[in-house]
Design a protein around this motif. Sequence first.
Motif, PDB file in Angstrom:
ATOM      1  N   GLY A   1       0.812  -1.203   0.000  1.00  0.00           N
ATOM      2  CA  GLY A   1       0.000   0.000   0.000  1.00  0.00           C
ATOM      3  C   GLY A   1       0.850   1.259   0.000  1.00  0.00           C
ATOM      4  O   GLY A   1       2.035   1.224  -0.340  1.00  0.00           O
ATOM      5  N   PRO A   2       0.286   2.397   0.381  1.00  0.00           N
ATOM      6  CA  PRO A   2       1.002   3.671   0.265  1.00  0.00           C
ATOM      7  C   PRO A   2       2.154   3.805   1.250  1.00  0.00           C
ATOM      8  O   PRO A   2       2.165   3.203   2.319  1.00  0.00           O
ATOM      9  CB  PRO A   2      -0.085   4.708   0.555  1.00  0.00           C
ATOM     10  CG  PRO A   2      -1.098   3.977   1.385  1.00  0.00           C
ATOM     11  CD  PRO A   2      -1.094   2.571   0.877  1.00  0.00           C
ATOM     12  N   VAL A   3       3.139   4.624   0.858  1.00  0.00           N
ATOM     13  CA  VAL A   3       4.303   4.935   1.685  1.00  0.00           C
ATOM     14  C   VAL A   3       3.972   6.118   2.585  1.00  0.00           C
ATOM     15  O   VAL A   3       3.304   7.065   2.168  1.00  0.00           O
ATOM     16  CB  VAL A   3       5.519   5.261   0.792  1.00  0.00           C
ATOM     17  CG1 VAL A   3       6.731   5.647   1.627  1.00  0.00           C
ATOM     18  CG2 VAL A   3       5.840   4.073  -0.113  1.00  0.00           C
ATOM     19  N   ARG A   4       4.468   6.069   3.816  1.00  0.00           N
ATOM     20  CA  ARG A   4       4.195   7.161   4.768  1.00  0.00           C
ATOM     21  C   ARG A   4       5.363   8.135   4.893  1.00  0.00           C
ATOM     22  O   ARG A   4       5.181   9.330   5.027  1.00  0.00           O
ATOM     23  CB  ARG A   4       3.878   6.581   6.145  1.00  0.00           C
ATOM     24  CG  ARG A   4       2.635   5.697   6.177  1.00  0.00           C
ATOM     25  CD  ARG A   4       2.459   5.057   7.538  1.00  0.00           C
ATOM     26  NE  ARG A   4       2.339   6.037   8.600  1.00  0.00           N
ATOM     27  CZ  ARG A   4       2.353   5.751   9.900  1.00  0.00           C
ATOM     28  NH1 ARG A   4       2.488   4.494  10.295  1.00  0.00           N
ATOM     29  NH2 ARG A   4       2.223   6.691  10.797  1.00  0.00           N
TER      30      ARG A   4
ATOM     31  N   GLU B   1       8.994   3.818   4.627  1.00  0.00           N
ATOM     32  CA  GLU B   1       8.135   3.409   5.739  1.00  0.00           C
ATOM     33  C   GLU B   1       6.698   3.286   5.250  1.00  0.00           C
ATOM     34  O   GLU B   1       6.108   4.246   4.755  1.00  0.00           O
ATOM     35  CB  GLU B   1       8.175   4.428   6.873  1.00  0.00           C
ATOM     36  CG  GLU B   1       9.491   4.515   7.613  1.00  0.00           C
ATOM     37  CD  GLU B   1       9.404   5.478   8.789  1.00  0.00           C
ATOM     38  OE1 GLU B   1       8.272   5.779   9.243  1.00  0.00           O
ATOM     39  OE2 GLU B   1      10.452   5.951   9.239  1.00  0.00           O
ATOM     40  N   PHE B   2       6.146   2.081   5.377  1.00  0.00           N
ATOM     41  CA  PHE B   2       4.746   1.836   5.069  1.00  0.00           C
ATOM     42  C   PHE B   2       3.952   1.801   6.372  1.00  0.00           C
ATOM     43  O   PHE B   2       4.509   1.973   7.462  1.00  0.00           O
ATOM     44  CB  PHE B   2       4.600   0.516   4.308  1.00  0.00           C
ATOM     45  CG  PHE B   2       5.212   0.539   2.935  1.00  0.00           C
ATOM     46  CD1 PHE B   2       4.449   0.808   1.817  1.00  0.00           C
ATOM     47  CD2 PHE B   2       6.575   0.290   2.762  1.00  0.00           C
ATOM     48  CE1 PHE B   2       5.012   0.820   0.546  1.00  0.00           C
ATOM     49  CE2 PHE B   2       7.148   0.306   1.498  1.00  0.00           C
ATOM     50  CZ  PHE B   2       6.369   0.573   0.391  1.00  0.00           C
ATOM     51  N   GLU B   3       2.669   1.569   6.273  1.00  0.00           N
ATOM     52  CA  GLU B   3       1.823   1.530   7.463  1.00  0.00           C
ATOM     53  C   GLU B   3       2.238   0.418   8.410  1.00  0.00           C
ATOM     54  O   GLU B   3       2.241   0.595   9.638  1.00  0.00           O
ATOM     55  CB  GLU B   3       0.358   1.325   7.040  1.00  0.00           C
ATOM     56  CG  GLU B   3      -0.642   1.304   8.190  1.00  0.00           C
ATOM     57  CD  GLU B   3      -0.817   2.672   8.827  1.00  0.00           C
ATOM     58  OE1 GLU B   3      -1.057   2.735  10.041  1.00  0.00           O
ATOM     59  OE2 GLU B   3      -0.716   3.685   8.101  1.00  0.00           O
TER      60      GLU B   3
ATOM     61  N   HIS C   1       0.892   9.314  -6.150  1.00  0.00           N
ATOM     62  CA  HIS C   1       1.612   8.844  -4.969  1.00  0.00           C
ATOM     63  C   HIS C   1       2.969   8.249  -5.357  1.00  0.00           C
ATOM     64  O   HIS C   1       3.984   8.512  -4.685  1.00  0.00           O
ATOM     65  CB  HIS C   1       0.782   7.806  -4.218  1.00  0.00           C
ATOM     66  CG  HIS C   1       1.408   7.354  -2.943  1.00  0.00           C
ATOM     67  ND1 HIS C   1       1.552   8.189  -1.848  1.00  0.00           N
ATOM     68  CD2 HIS C   1       1.954   6.164  -2.581  1.00  0.00           C
ATOM     69  CE1 HIS C   1       2.156   7.529  -0.867  1.00  0.00           C
ATOM     70  NE2 HIS C   1       2.410   6.301  -1.298  1.00  0.00           N
ATOM     71  N   SER C   2       3.016   7.491  -6.436  1.00  0.00           N
ATOM     72  CA  SER C   2       4.282   6.911  -6.885  1.00  0.00           C
ATOM     73  C   SER C   2       5.295   7.999  -7.213  1.00  0.00           C
ATOM     74  O   SER C   2       6.478   7.897  -6.858  1.00  0.00           O
ATOM     75  CB  SER C   2       4.056   6.020  -8.107  1.00  0.00           C
ATOM     76  OG  SER C   2       3.225   4.919  -7.806  1.00  0.00           O
ATOM     77  N   VAL C   3       4.848   9.045  -7.899  1.00  0.00           N
ATOM     78  CA  VAL C   3       5.743  10.158  -8.226  1.00  0.00           C
ATOM     79  C   VAL C   3       6.236  10.832  -6.950  1.00  0.00           C
ATOM     80  O   VAL C   3       7.422  11.197  -6.843  1.00  0.00           O
ATOM     81  CB  VAL C   3       5.043  11.175  -9.151  1.00  0.00           C
ATOM     82  CG1 VAL C   3       5.868  12.454  -9.278  1.00  0.00           C
ATOM     83  CG2 VAL C   3       4.807  10.573 -10.526  1.00  0.00           C
TER      84      VAL C   3
ATOM     85  N   CYS D   1      -2.789   6.335  -1.718  1.00  0.00           N
ATOM     86  CA  CYS D   1      -3.421   5.651  -2.847  1.00  0.00           C
ATOM     87  C   CYS D   1      -3.948   4.300  -2.385  1.00  0.00           C
ATOM     88  O   CYS D   1      -3.601   3.812  -1.307  1.00  0.00           O
ATOM     89  CB  CYS D   1      -2.432   5.448  -4.000  1.00  0.00           C
ATOM     90  SG  CYS D   1      -1.128   4.242  -3.663  1.00  0.00           S
ATOM     91  N   ASN D   2      -4.784   3.715  -3.209  1.00  0.00           N
ATOM     92  CA  ASN D   2      -5.232   2.345  -2.993  1.00  0.00           C
ATOM     93  C   ASN D   2      -4.256   1.373  -3.649  1.00  0.00           C
ATOM     94  O   ASN D   2      -3.615   1.707  -4.646  1.00  0.00           O
ATOM     95  CB  ASN D   2      -6.629   2.145  -3.592  1.00  0.00           C
ATOM     96  CG  ASN D   2      -7.671   2.978  -2.892  1.00  0.00           C
ATOM     97  OD1 ASN D   2      -7.744   3.008  -1.673  1.00  0.00           O
ATOM     98  ND2 ASN D   2      -8.494   3.677  -3.674  1.00  0.00           N
ATOM     99  N   ARG D   3      -4.160   0.178  -3.097  1.00  0.00           N
ATOM    100  CA  ARG D   3      -3.392  -0.854  -3.782  1.00  0.00           C
ATOM    101  C   ARG D   3      -4.120  -1.229  -5.077  1.00  0.00           C
ATOM    102  O   ARG D   3      -5.357  -1.303  -5.097  1.00  0.00           O
ATOM    103  CB  ARG D   3      -3.242  -2.101  -2.916  1.00  0.00           C
ATOM    104  CG  ARG D   3      -2.355  -1.922  -1.707  1.00  0.00           C
ATOM    105  CD  ARG D   3      -1.958  -3.271  -1.117  1.00  0.00           C
ATOM    106  NE  ARG D   3      -3.123  -4.085  -0.755  1.00  0.00           N
ATOM    107  CZ  ARG D   3      -3.082  -5.389  -0.498  1.00  0.00           C
ATOM    108  NH1 ARG D   3      -1.933  -6.051  -0.570  1.00  0.00           N
ATOM    109  NH2 ARG D   3      -4.172  -6.051  -0.168  1.00  0.00           N
TER     110      ARG D   3
END
Length: 387
Positions: free
Chosen positions: A190-193, A231-233, A336-338, A360-362
């Motif tokens: 999932g998204p990076v924090r 760092e992810f969730e 989010h990737s950018v 973002c959503n996975r």
Amino acid sequence: MEPVRTGVIGVGNISPVYLNAISRSPALELCRLASRSAARAEQAAAPFGAAGSDVATLLADDSIEMVVNLTPAIAHDELNAAIIAAGKHVYTEKPFALSAQVASKLAAAAVRKGVLIASAPDTLYGSAHQAARRAFDKGLIGREVFGTSFIGLPGLELFHPNPAQFYQPGGEPPLDVGPYYIAMWINLLGPVRRVHAASGSGQDQREIRRGPLAGTRFDVEVDSTFNAILEFETASVSLILSLDVIAPLLQPGELYGADGILSLADPMFFSGDMALTTAEAGRQPLDIAGLAFSEANSRNHVGQPVADYRGVGLVDLALAIRTGRPHRTASDFIVHSVEVMEAIAIAARTHHSVVLTTTCNRPAVLDQVADADLIALTASPFDVLRS
């Protein structure tokens, strides 16, 4: 379905792959190819029965619904804005933009124009990465704890005929090879924090090794090695992106959990060696039986057979245009990737961690039944290992 009328901008090293993918897919119709040199575009378009022109002519062509942007990354901000302003859907080579601010503005402009955006890489559709995602989602490694990921190359000049662009601002590793690995990890976790990073470079000059410019030396203007922590969730990932490795020895990726380890395949391709290691069963290959995009159809830069179906993300976008259903590299995933790419460069330059502002959503898992049309409409762009 009625094929989506498609134009392509850019006739560089990657263009034959996309031209094959587009011309072979029933979901797409290759109509026009454009470049700064109209004559060069006409020459490249002729074998595919398409028109060739300059960029302005392509953007003014009302019959074209979608544009594939294959230009160097440094041109993506301006050109993707022009494509959207022309009222056309956009599929672009990575990265979509060079900053999260620009990516967000482009995504908002696309909404206002009523067009869709999508971006490479699309290797996450591949059997290797889908098998890893399924194993992770089933909880086969228990609670995820940390991951490692590594891309080490001696330099892109060994196999790219015009590599100087990758050693200039806009072409550095987080924006060029980084998107493959960032997409792989977002697909899993999932998204990076937050991002931490450091960087460096092994050479001040490089020499082109192949093509008409072989023997030419050029200056290295950006760092060519980045060591980042994402760092992810629920876990953190150590990500090394380097063009200063004479002989890569580490694995493309591993995800460690309380009950097992997922060994991940090279995200630059659709297939690869994936395995699940547990205390009870030891190391076992992940089953890809029945999964799409697993058949080897090409070879990588060291001659190994690989599955490479670049263009499936483009077909996914075409289906979204025609049916209204979501595609996997939609605007939230892109922006989010950018931001993650940009955050790696900023953290390395400033020596401070960067907290991300987007999420973002996975991407949805590829389903063999629900995505049967996507699978059937995606053609192999390569004939190397296929009869």
